[in-house]
Design an enzyme around this catalytic site. Sequence first.
Site, PDB file in Angstrom:
ATOM      1  N   SER A 156       0.834  -1.194   0.000  1.00  0.00           N
ATOM      2  CA  SER A 156       0.000   0.000   0.000  1.00  0.00           C
ATOM      3  C   SER A 156       0.877   1.255   0.000  1.00  0.00           C
ATOM      4  O   SER A 156       1.683   1.438  -0.916  1.00  0.00           O
ATOM      5  CB  SER A 156      -0.960  -0.041   1.188  1.00  0.00           C
ATOM      6  N   ASP A 250      -9.634  -4.108  -5.420  1.00  0.00           N
ATOM      7  CA  ASP A 250      -8.988  -2.918  -4.876  1.00  0.00           C
ATOM      8  C   ASP A 250      -8.883  -1.873  -5.978  1.00  0.00           C
ATOM      9  O   ASP A 250      -8.335  -2.152  -7.044  1.00  0.00           O
ATOM     10  CB  ASP A 250      -7.585  -3.324  -4.384  1.00  0.00           C
ATOM     11  N   HIS A 280      -7.781  -5.056  -0.934  1.00  0.00           N
ATOM     12  CA  HIS A 280      -6.601  -4.381  -0.416  1.00  0.00           C
ATOM     13  C   HIS A 280      -6.214  -4.973   0.950  1.00  0.00           C
ATOM     14  O   HIS A 280      -7.076  -5.243   1.781  1.00  0.00           O
ATOM     15  CB  HIS A 280      -6.910  -2.891  -0.257  1.00  0.00           C
TER      16      HIS A 280
END
Length: 308
Positions: A156, A250, A280
């Site tokens: 991320s 995501d 995610h």
Amino acid sequence: MFEPGTQAYLARIAEVCGPAKPPRSLEERRDAFDRRGHVWWRPAPDTLEVRNWQIGLAGHEIPVRLYRRKGVEKPPVVLYLHGGGFVNGSIDSHDAVTWGLAEETGALVVSVQYRRPPESPYPAATDDCWSAFQWVLRTGHWLDADVSRVAVAGDSAGGCLAAALALQARDRQAPDLRLQMLLYPCLDTNTDRAVYETAKDPFVSRAGMRFYWEQYLQGRLDTTDPIAAPHQAKNLAGLAPAYVQTAEHDPLHEEGEEYAHRLKAAGVPVTLDRVPGTIHGLMRARFASEVCRAAFVRAAAALRNALA
């Protein structure tokens, strides 16, 4: 919509944490992130040594956590940069990911607690990650590690920081990284992408991503600085080989896959792994999902092979 293991992962989080509520403060946002992560936290196995340390710099220290298999001499190194939208997350929130990579790869994993915005906006995080990389290169003897074999990995926001570090390593003529592992990375400040309307991820929204970028860049979402937002990089040639993992549901899968295709077009060896039915943060779902567990094993194998 989601594969069964991911459904089970989400159901357990909802059972423990209750319905998601809009955070009223930064502290509530961070607390909610940490509580969700703790639901599926597991302790490191006895096969690993885990040690906390501080990298001393002028004006501040960078906490790191070191993981290594017991009895292994001169392992390669994985520098791990945690996710959390730059604002959230820590070496604690991602502990089960980092000890898992140490167990699967046999590498010394160095997990970095970089400074977070809004208290410390860009470039504090990238500066800390670069300083941690330089510290690894300097202290191979003390670490009892083979610092000629180093990879960087991040998920991320940590994927953004890992991509930025790969750019810095090339441009500053640092020793070559064996791999840049970008796990469902955020790389682009543009939150007007249509994918935000069609993606079904419960943890990533247009408003949320805009908030995180605003905090990180202090409102400068029009930046052209590739270290701040690697999507802005004009030249990707000569970068470390890449492993890019994305999740089907995501919204960040679009920018991650675009970056992978751009790396490949620039002559960089790239493996792109889009994980179907997932969301995610899938690396933290491996205890509930066989699909996520298999993706975790593939990512670890890519690190292991690159560091061999």
